[in-house]
Enzyme design. Structure first.
Site, PDB file in Angstrom:
ATOM      1  N   GLU A 165       0.906  -1.052  -0.038  1.00 41.76           N
ATOM      2  CA  GLU A 165       0.068  -0.023  -0.003  1.00 41.76           C
ATOM      3  C   GLU A 165       0.824   1.147  -0.125  1.00 41.76           C
ATOM      4  N   TYR A 167       3.590   2.186   2.018  1.00 41.11           N
ATOM      5  CA  TYR A 167       4.145   2.269   3.276  1.00 41.11           C
ATOM      6  C   TYR A 167       5.526   2.053   3.234  1.00 41.11           C
ATOM      7  N   ARG A 215       2.693  -8.829   4.268  1.00 35.67           N
ATOM      8  CA  ARG A 215       1.778  -8.138   3.323  1.00 35.67           C
ATOM      9  C   ARG A 215       2.606  -7.467   2.261  1.00 35.67           C
ATOM     10  N   HIS A 253      -1.558   3.723  -1.769  1.00 35.17           N
ATOM     11  CA  HIS A 253      -2.608   4.715  -1.280  1.00 35.17           C
ATOM     12  C   HIS A 253      -2.552   5.954  -2.430  1.00 35.17           C
ATOM     13  N   GLN A 340     -18.243   4.534   3.736  1.00 31.18           N
ATOM     14  CA  GLN A 340     -18.906   5.600   4.236  1.00 31.18           C
ATOM     15  C   GLN A 340     -18.712   5.971   6.111  1.00 31.18           C
ATOM     16  N   LYS A 422     -23.182   0.831  -8.321  1.00 35.23           N
ATOM     17  CA  LYS A 422     -23.819   0.735  -7.154  1.00 35.23           C
ATOM     18  C   LYS A 422     -24.433  -0.370  -6.846  1.00 35.23           C
ATOM     19  N   ASP A 656     -28.075  10.552   4.760  1.00 34.70           N
ATOM     20  CA  ASP A 656     -27.636   9.441   4.050  1.00 34.70           C
ATOM     21  C   ASP A 656     -28.098   8.125   4.700  1.00 34.70           C
TER      22      ASP A 656
HETATM   23  P1  FAD Z   1     -36.222   6.715   2.352  1.00 32.03           P
HETATM   24  O1  FAD Z   1     -35.442   5.885   1.784  1.00 32.03           O
HETATM   25  O2  FAD Z   1     -36.797   7.900   1.566  1.00 32.03           O
HETATM   26  O3  FAD Z   1     -37.660   5.893   2.617  1.00 32.03           O
HETATM   27  C1  FAD Z   1     -38.959   6.461   2.845  1.00 32.03           C
HETATM   28  C2  FAD Z   1     -40.158   5.542   2.549  1.00 32.03           C
HETATM   29  O4  FAD Z   1     -41.318   6.004   3.175  1.00 32.03           O
HETATM   30  C3  FAD Z   1     -40.292   5.201   1.168  1.00 32.03           C
HETATM   31  O5  FAD Z   1     -40.455   3.936   0.839  1.00 32.03           O
HETATM   32  C4  FAD Z   1     -41.776   5.798   0.965  1.00 32.03           C
HETATM   33  O6  FAD Z   1     -42.471   5.000  -0.158  1.00 32.03           O
HETATM   34  C5  FAD Z   1     -42.566   5.592   2.339  1.00 32.03           C
HETATM   35  N1  FAD Z   1     -43.345   6.398   2.643  1.00 32.03           N
HETATM   36  C6  FAD Z   1     -43.499   7.823   2.658  1.00 32.03           C
HETATM   37  N2  FAD Z   1     -44.796   8.234   3.213  1.00 32.03           N
HETATM   38  C7  FAD Z   1     -45.334   7.100   3.436  1.00 32.03           C
HETATM   39  C8  FAD Z   1     -46.837   7.080   3.871  1.00 32.03           C
HETATM   40  N3  FAD Z   1     -47.657   8.131   4.389  1.00 32.03           N
HETATM   41  N4  FAD Z   1     -47.245   5.847   4.097  1.00 32.03           N
HETATM   42  C9  FAD Z   1     -46.405   4.859   3.587  1.00 32.03           C
HETATM   43  N5  FAD Z   1     -45.009   4.943   3.222  1.00 32.03           N
HETATM   44  C10 FAD Z   1     -44.877   6.106   3.110  1.00 32.03           C
HETATM   45  N6  FAD Z   1     -27.161   7.117   0.769  1.00 32.03           N
HETATM   46  C11 FAD Z   1     -25.766   6.624   1.277  1.00 32.03           C
HETATM   47  O7  FAD Z   1     -25.667   6.606   2.336  1.00 32.03           O
HETATM   48  N7  FAD Z   1     -24.871   6.072   0.533  1.00 32.03           N
HETATM   49  C12 FAD Z   1     -25.019   6.131  -1.067  1.00 32.03           C
HETATM   50  O8  FAD Z   1     -24.592   5.674  -1.780  1.00 32.03           O
HETATM   51  C13 FAD Z   1     -26.513   6.698  -1.359  1.00 32.03           C
HETATM   52  N8  FAD Z   1     -26.617   6.524  -2.783  1.00 32.03           N
HETATM   53  C14 FAD Z   1     -27.793   7.063  -3.173  1.00 32.03           C
HETATM   54  C15 FAD Z   1     -28.195   7.439  -4.283  1.00 32.03           C
HETATM   55  C16 FAD Z   1     -29.397   7.825  -4.814  1.00 32.03           C
HETATM   56  C17 FAD Z   1     -29.589   7.939  -6.335  1.00 32.03           C
HETATM   57  C18 FAD Z   1     -30.316   8.315  -4.068  1.00 32.03           C
HETATM   58  C19 FAD Z   1     -31.921   8.574  -4.512  1.00 32.03           C
HETATM   59  C20 FAD Z   1     -29.973   8.133  -2.651  1.00 32.03           C
HETATM   60  C21 FAD Z   1     -28.845   7.618  -2.254  1.00 32.03           C
HETATM   61  N9  FAD Z   1     -28.536   7.847  -0.898  1.00 32.03           N
HETATM   62  C22 FAD Z   1     -27.312   7.070  -0.474  1.00 32.03           C
HETATM   63  C23 FAD Z   1     -29.532   8.375   0.125  1.00 32.03           C
HETATM   64  C24 FAD Z   1     -29.949   7.178   0.869  1.00 32.03           C
HETATM   65  O9  FAD Z   1     -30.746   6.265   0.188  1.00 32.03           O
HETATM   66  C25 FAD Z   1     -31.156   8.050   1.695  1.00 32.03           C
HETATM   67  O10 FAD Z   1     -30.504   8.720   2.701  1.00 32.03           O
HETATM   68  C26 FAD Z   1     -32.113   7.018   2.497  1.00 32.03           C
HETATM   69  O11 FAD Z   1     -32.728   6.163   1.890  1.00 32.03           O
HETATM   70  C27 FAD Z   1     -32.911   7.784   3.352  1.00 32.03           C
HETATM   71  O12 FAD Z   1     -33.630   6.857   4.164  1.00 32.03           O
HETATM   72  P2  FAD Z   1     -35.148   6.780   4.850  1.00 32.03           P
HETATM   73  O13 FAD Z   1     -35.467   5.871   5.442  1.00 32.03           O
HETATM   74  O14 FAD Z   1     -35.235   8.121   5.792  1.00 32.03           O
HETATM   75  O15 FAD Z   1     -36.118   7.264   3.810  1.00 32.03           O
HETATM   76  P1  NAP Z   2     -26.859  17.383  -1.496  1.00 29.99           P
HETATM   77  O1  NAP Z   2     -25.607  16.511  -1.374  1.00 29.99           O
HETATM   78  O2  NAP Z   2     -27.374  18.242  -0.241  1.00 29.99           O
HETATM   79  O3  NAP Z   2     -26.855  18.125  -2.784  1.00 29.99           O
HETATM   80  C1  NAP Z   2     -27.926  18.867  -3.283  1.00 29.99           C
HETATM   81  C2  NAP Z   2     -27.357  19.780  -4.246  1.00 29.99           C
HETATM   82  O4  NAP Z   2     -28.358  20.629  -4.873  1.00 29.99           O
HETATM   83  C3  NAP Z   2     -26.291  20.615  -4.134  1.00 29.99           C
HETATM   84  O5  NAP Z   2     -25.476  20.306  -5.281  1.00 29.99           O
HETATM   85  C4  NAP Z   2     -26.758  21.899  -4.022  1.00 29.99           C
HETATM   86  O6  NAP Z   2     -25.768  23.007  -4.671  1.00 29.99           O
HETATM   87  C5  NAP Z   2     -28.141  22.024  -4.956  1.00 29.99           C
HETATM   88  N1  NAP Z   2     -29.333  22.686  -4.269  1.00 29.99           N
HETATM   89  C6  NAP Z   2     -29.683  22.751  -3.167  1.00 29.99           C
HETATM   90  N2  NAP Z   2     -30.660  23.811  -3.105  1.00 29.99           N
HETATM   91  C7  NAP Z   2     -30.793  24.131  -4.361  1.00 29.99           C
HETATM   92  C8  NAP Z   2     -31.940  24.903  -4.777  1.00 29.99           C
HETATM   93  N3  NAP Z   2     -32.867  25.761  -4.182  1.00 29.99           N
HETATM   94  N4  NAP Z   2     -31.733  25.255  -6.219  1.00 29.99           N
HETATM   95  C9  NAP Z   2     -30.815  24.813  -6.922  1.00 29.99           C
HETATM   96  N5  NAP Z   2     -29.923  23.874  -6.594  1.00 29.99           N
HETATM   97  C10 NAP Z   2     -29.860  23.523  -5.197  1.00 29.99           C
HETATM   98  O7  NAP Z   2     -28.173  16.361  -1.651  1.00 29.99           O
HETATM   99  P2  NAP Z   2     -28.548  14.858  -2.690  1.00 29.99           P
HETATM  100  O8  NAP Z   2     -27.660  15.142  -3.879  1.00 29.99           O
HETATM  101  O9  NAP Z   2     -29.908  15.367  -2.809  1.00 29.99           O
HETATM  102  O10 NAP Z   2     -28.072  13.813  -1.612  1.00 29.99           O
HETATM  103  C11 NAP Z   2     -29.006  13.572  -0.722  1.00 29.99           C
HETATM  104  C12 NAP Z   2     -28.020  12.555   0.367  1.00 29.99           C
HETATM  105  O11 NAP Z   2     -27.942  11.418  -0.410  1.00 29.99           O
HETATM  106  C13 NAP Z   2     -26.721  13.451   0.577  1.00 29.99           C
HETATM  107  O12 NAP Z   2     -26.755  13.798   1.940  1.00 29.99           O
HETATM  108  C14 NAP Z   2     -25.731  12.203   0.418  1.00 29.99           C
HETATM  109  O13 NAP Z   2     -24.996  12.142   1.449  1.00 29.99           O
HETATM  110  C15 NAP Z   2     -26.539  11.098  -0.011  1.00 29.99           C
HETATM  111  N6  NAP Z   2     -26.073  10.505  -1.044  1.00 29.99           N
HETATM  112  C16 NAP Z   2     -24.741   9.949  -0.561  1.00 29.99           C
HETATM  113  C17 NAP Z   2     -24.212   9.192  -2.000  1.00 29.99           C
HETATM  114  C18 NAP Z   2     -22.947   8.733  -1.722  1.00 29.99           C
HETATM  115  O14 NAP Z   2     -22.379   8.147  -2.592  1.00 29.99           O
HETATM  116  N7  NAP Z   2     -22.071   8.559  -0.594  1.00 29.99           N
HETATM  117  C19 NAP Z   2     -24.820   9.217  -3.084  1.00 29.99           C
HETATM  118  C20 NAP Z   2     -25.719  10.157  -3.391  1.00 29.99           C
HETATM  119  C21 NAP Z   2     -26.431  10.530  -2.346  1.00 29.99           C
HETATM  120  P3  NAP Z   2     -25.905  24.431  -4.587  1.00 29.99           P
HETATM  121  O15 NAP Z   2     -26.561  25.023  -3.347  1.00 29.99           O
HETATM  122  O16 NAP Z   2     -24.606  24.646  -4.696  1.00 29.99           O
HETATM  123  O17 NAP Z   2     -26.580  24.846  -5.875  1.00 29.99           O
HETATM  124 FE1  SF4 Z   3     -17.406   0.220   5.497  1.00 27.59          FE
HETATM  125 FE2  SF4 Z   3     -19.743   0.571   3.984  1.00 27.59          FE
HETATM  126 FE3  SF4 Z   3     -18.618  -2.054   4.269  1.00 27.59          FE
HETATM  127 FE4  SF4 Z   3     -20.058  -1.047   6.478  1.00 27.59          FE
HETATM  128  S1  SF4 Z   3     -20.969  -1.408   4.494  1.00 27.59           S
HETATM  129  S2  SF4 Z   3     -17.914  -1.839   6.350  1.00 27.59           S
HETATM  130  S3  SF4 Z   3     -19.302   1.337   5.917  1.00 27.59           S
HETATM  131  S4  SF4 Z   3     -17.559  -0.161   3.526  1.00 27.59           S
END
Ligand code: FAD
Ligand code: NAP
Ligand code: SF4
Length: 671
Positions: A165, A167, A215, A253, A340, A422, A656
């Site tokens: 790595e 080191y 290693r 790294h 993460q 993913k 997240d």
């Molecule tokens: P949600 O996942 O939004 O789930 C809420 C659920 O509630 C939904 O299934 C909805 O249908 C249900 N619901 C809402 N209202 C009602 C109601 N009245 N009755 C019944 N059901 C209802 N996070 C990471 O940590 N790592 C990542 O790499 C990552 N990648 C992402 C990529 C994408 C494209 C997206 C969109 C998100 C990603 N996230 C990632 C973010 C992560 O998925 C969210 O932060 C997380 O899913 C939030 O969890 P939650 O349980 O709070 O809500």
């Molecule tokens: P986010 O990371 O908070 O990004 C939101 C984006 O929208 C920012 O780039 C912001 O940039 C823009 N924005 C905010 N308000 C706006 C407005 N009023 N008008 C126009 N642009 C606006 O949120 P997200 O991309 O929705 O992701 C949600 C969460 O999911 C994140 O917190 C992240 O941790 C998680 N997630 C994680 C991964 C991962 O790989 N770890 C992947 C996907 C999602 P400006 O304000 O500069 O425009």
């Molecule tokens: Fe690390 Fe993500 Fe694997 Fe958990 S799921 S051990 S946080 S890489």
């Protein structure tokens, strides 16, 4: 009869026989630096109980100058010795075996005391290292030998000497970092003298009945790294110097090729270790992106190695091995390789844990005890927050009903899993489903729950997640959609796309829009995309033609209002991969813009310097953040029904899956 005969074949090391072919690889958790050794002991003992053959600790510093950080843990004092004695006893009481990793960081040490073969600064550290003189090198050897001796005294079953790595020991091997002209530099025989000498003297100090793992970096992935002939020569010299086992290291790294992230295909580097099989007679371990028993079994069955190393999978599930052995593989919590909560935490100086398993490295503090009184629990929302709360509450003995308006569980994870790179999220959602069924959670899908539906329950948990934020764009005409429309397939983007918002979701959507076939599903395509070649043909494993990404499926612009570099806030250890990947797809990443309007000509923006511009696009995708979906929580409050609000429904900002799962688990542990 086990499903994994190769995985569960004992391994005879001479003085000791390991029960199976799995090593828990070294991971820095930060617990030792906290000084709470009850917690350290509980963490390792928990994994020993889970049946892994042999564990390796996080890297321990042999001396102050070699520590990864100032204050890095080691075996310096009597108190350190006593503390580590508690760890080894706890592991051995649990029926396990543990080796201590000796990690000298050399020029990767984040300190102005760092030392190296030559004064060549690393691109990932601000500190130029001091060149060691001959006496300085002797001191480093003596310190590593003394540390191995102390590890033996406090009861470790062996040590792993970290030679990969990039080191310290690795730095001596290659001309990239070793410019010396004395007996420690110049010819390869001279450059490999240090690791071999360390091994020889450690073996001399500890005697024959002590496991000595080396290693070895099998593919450096940096310019002027080792050639394959050099790797083989070193492996043979290390064996002759007294090593018991050879472990694989992949990439320095500072390499600009991902090696462990989720977008790296499973077992992506097992073929590299396989090249060494037959060249040495001691067991060889392979590593990197092996996260499921069937993957480990295949790697062993195909003769890629004698043993596999898995590290993060044991954070996700300490019972990996017992579950695999007893036909319960579907219950293994999958490591999705997101980094993460483990590696990102380490880089943020926080204690490591696991996104999937918040108990990891918190064994003494987050405990799921059987519930004293069985309750009727309603959880609304089957995203990660709700699924975790439901699982843990049911596991503790409550009667749980989980509602979701969607026809499937998973919430936003179902969108995450559509993103190329993913694919591991598919397994995560599947695992949640299996665990909910195992613990008897009643699923009510396709049901939009109202406050009236919940009054009969003893506890109500609202986990309704988030809704996409509408940024209030002025739209005269044109195709404007949200990330939900795109990732659920409700809408299809045109050839030219502007993505508004460059957060995690904006980056993922840009990846989705530019990629037709995910290279994560096709190892050859992935190796070509990142420019990885056979190290037997090309020194260090770097393809001479460099990365060869597939053509982008669409022309994408990724925009944000902040003037900072887009992607700056992505994960510490993975953000660079997302940025590089999009650069390879010629995605135009622009910060410091304001959005004026959308019409048939495209997206009208104003740059930071006041210049107006039209980006000609067919589709605008909104990824402008999210807002909490609180309508149910508000309705319950209005009716006077108490409820717990978790995940995105609680706080949308910086949400997240790590936070959602952690909050769900911690709440359910208290009900
Ligand atoms: P949600 O996942 O939004 O789930 C809420 C659920 O509630 C939904 O299934 C909805 O249908 C249900 N619901 C809402 N209202 C009602 C109601 N009245 N009755 C019944 N059901 C209802 N996070 C990471 O940590 N790592 C990542 O790499 C990552 N990648 C992402 C990529 C994408 C494209 C997206 C969109 C998100 C990603 N996230 C990632 C973010 C992560 O998925 C969210 O932060 C997380 O899913 C939030 O969890 P939650 O349980 O709070 O809500
Ligand atoms: P986010 O990371 O908070 O990004 C939101 C984006 O929208 C920012 O780039 C912001 O940039 C823009 N924005 C905010 N308000 C706006 C407005 N009023 N008008 C126009 N642009 C606006 O949120 P997200 O991309 O929705 O992701 C949600 C969460 O999911 C994140 O917190 C992240 O941790 C998680 N997630 C994680 C991964 C991962 O790989 N770890 C992947 C996907 C999602 P400006 O304000 O500069 O425009
Ligand atoms: Fe690390 Fe993500 Fe694997 Fe958990 S799921 S051990 S946080 S890489």
């Amino acid at each position: 009869m086990t499903d994994y005969p190769h995985l569960f074949r004992p391994l005879d090391l001479g003085h000791v026989t390991l029960p199976n072919r799995v090593l828990m690889g070294s991971m820095h958790t930060g617990l030792e630096e906290l000084g709470d050794f009850d917690r350290v002991a509980a963490y390792y003992a928990r994994r020993a109980e889970g049946g892994v053959g042999l564990m390796v600790t996080g890297g321990m510093a042999p001396n102050r100058e070699g520590g990864v950080l100032p204050g890095a843990a080691g075996l310096f004092t009597d108190a350190d010795m006593a503390n580590h004695g508690r760890v080894t006893r706890a592991v051995q009481d649990a029926g396990g075996r543990i080796a201590m990793q000796i990690l000298h960081a050399g020029r990767y040490a984040y300190s102005d005391a760092c030392v190296a073969p030559s004064p060549v600064k690393s691109p990932i550290s601000p500190f130029p290292p001091a060149e060691l003189d001959a006496a300085g090198i002797e001191k480093q050897i003596a310190d590593m030998v003394e540390m191995a001796r102390r590890a033996q005294v406090v009861g470790y079953d062996g040590v792993e000497i970290m030679g990969s790595e990039g080191y310290f020991l690795n730095q001596f091997l290659v001309t990239h970092t070793n410019k010396r002209t004395d007996q420690w530099g110049g010819s390869y025989a001279n450059r490999m003298r240090l690791p071999v000498e360390v091994l020889r003297r450690v073996r001399e100090a500890v005697g024959p009945d002590f496991i000595l793992i080396y290693r070895l970096s099998m593919i450096d992935l940096i310019p002027n790294g080792s050639s394959w002939d050099e790797v083989v020569e070193l492996a043979q010299a290390v064996e002759n110097a007294g090593a018991t086992i050879l472990n694989t290291g992949i990439g320095w790294h500072e390499a600009r090729i991902p090696t462990i992230a989720t977008s790296v295909p499973r077992r992506a580097f097992a073929w590299v270790t396989k090249k060494l099989m037959g060249q040495v007679s001691i067991p060889v371990i392979t590593s990197n992106r092996i996260n499921m028993p069937e993957v480990a079994e295949a790697v062993l069955a195909e003769g890629c190695a004698d043993m596999v190393s898995m590290a993060r999978p044991f954070l996700a599930d300490p019972d990996f091995m017992v579950k695999a052995k007893s036909g319960r593989s579907a219950q293994i919590a999958p490591c999705i390789a997101c980094n993460q909560a483990c590696l990102d935490h380490t880089f943020e100086m926080k204690v490591a844990t696991c996104l999937v398993n918040p108990q990891a490295a918190h064994e003494t503090e987050l405990v799921y005890t059987p519930a004293l009184v069985e309750k009727m629990v309603a959880v609304v929302g089957a995203g990660p927050a709700g699924m975790t709360a439901a699982r843990v509450a049911a596991e503790r003995g409550h009667k749980v009903t989980l509602f979701d308006q969607s026809s499937e569980i998973g919430g936003q994870l179902n969108m995450a899993k559509m993103v190329p790179g993913k694919e591991e999220f598919h397994g995560l959602v599947r695992w949640f489903g299996d665990m909910l069924a195992l613990h008897g959670v009643k699923l009510r899908l396709g049901v939009t729950v109202s406050a009236d539906d919940l009054v009969e329950f003893d506890e109500v948990i609202v986990a309704t997640g988030v809704l996409p934020r509408d940024p209030g764009l002025l739209v005269d005409a044109g195709h404007v959609v949200t990330y939900v429309d795109i990732l659920t397939g409700r809408e299809t983007a045109g050839e030219r796309v502007a993505v508004i918002g460059a957060g995690g979701i904006g980056f993922d959507v840009a990846e989705y829009l530019t990629t037709d076939e995910s290279p994560t599903e096709d190892l050859d395509a992935w190796l070509e995309e990142w420019g990885v070649a056979d190290p037997g043909a090309h020194r260090s494993g770097l393809a001479p033609e460099g990365p060869q990404p597939a053509a982008a499926a669409r022309k994408v612009s990724l925009l944000q209002r902040k003037s900072e570099r887009p992607g700056k806030r992505l994960g510490k250890t993975t953000g660079w991969i997302h940025r590089t990947s999009l650069q390879m797809k010629q995605v135009q990443m622009v910060g410091g813009v304001s959005y004026d309007k959308v019409d048939l000509a495209g997206l009208h923006i104003t740059r930071q310097d006041g210049t107006a511009e039209v980006i000609p696009v067919d589709t605008v995708v909104l990824c402008a953040g999210q807002l909490s979906e609180r309508s149910l929580a508000d309705a319950l409050e209005a009716k006077g029904v108490p409820c717990h609000v978790i995940g995105g429904a609680d706080v949308a900002s910086e949400l997240d899956a790590k936070r959602a799962i952690g909050q769900g688990a911690r709440l359910a542990a208290t009900l």
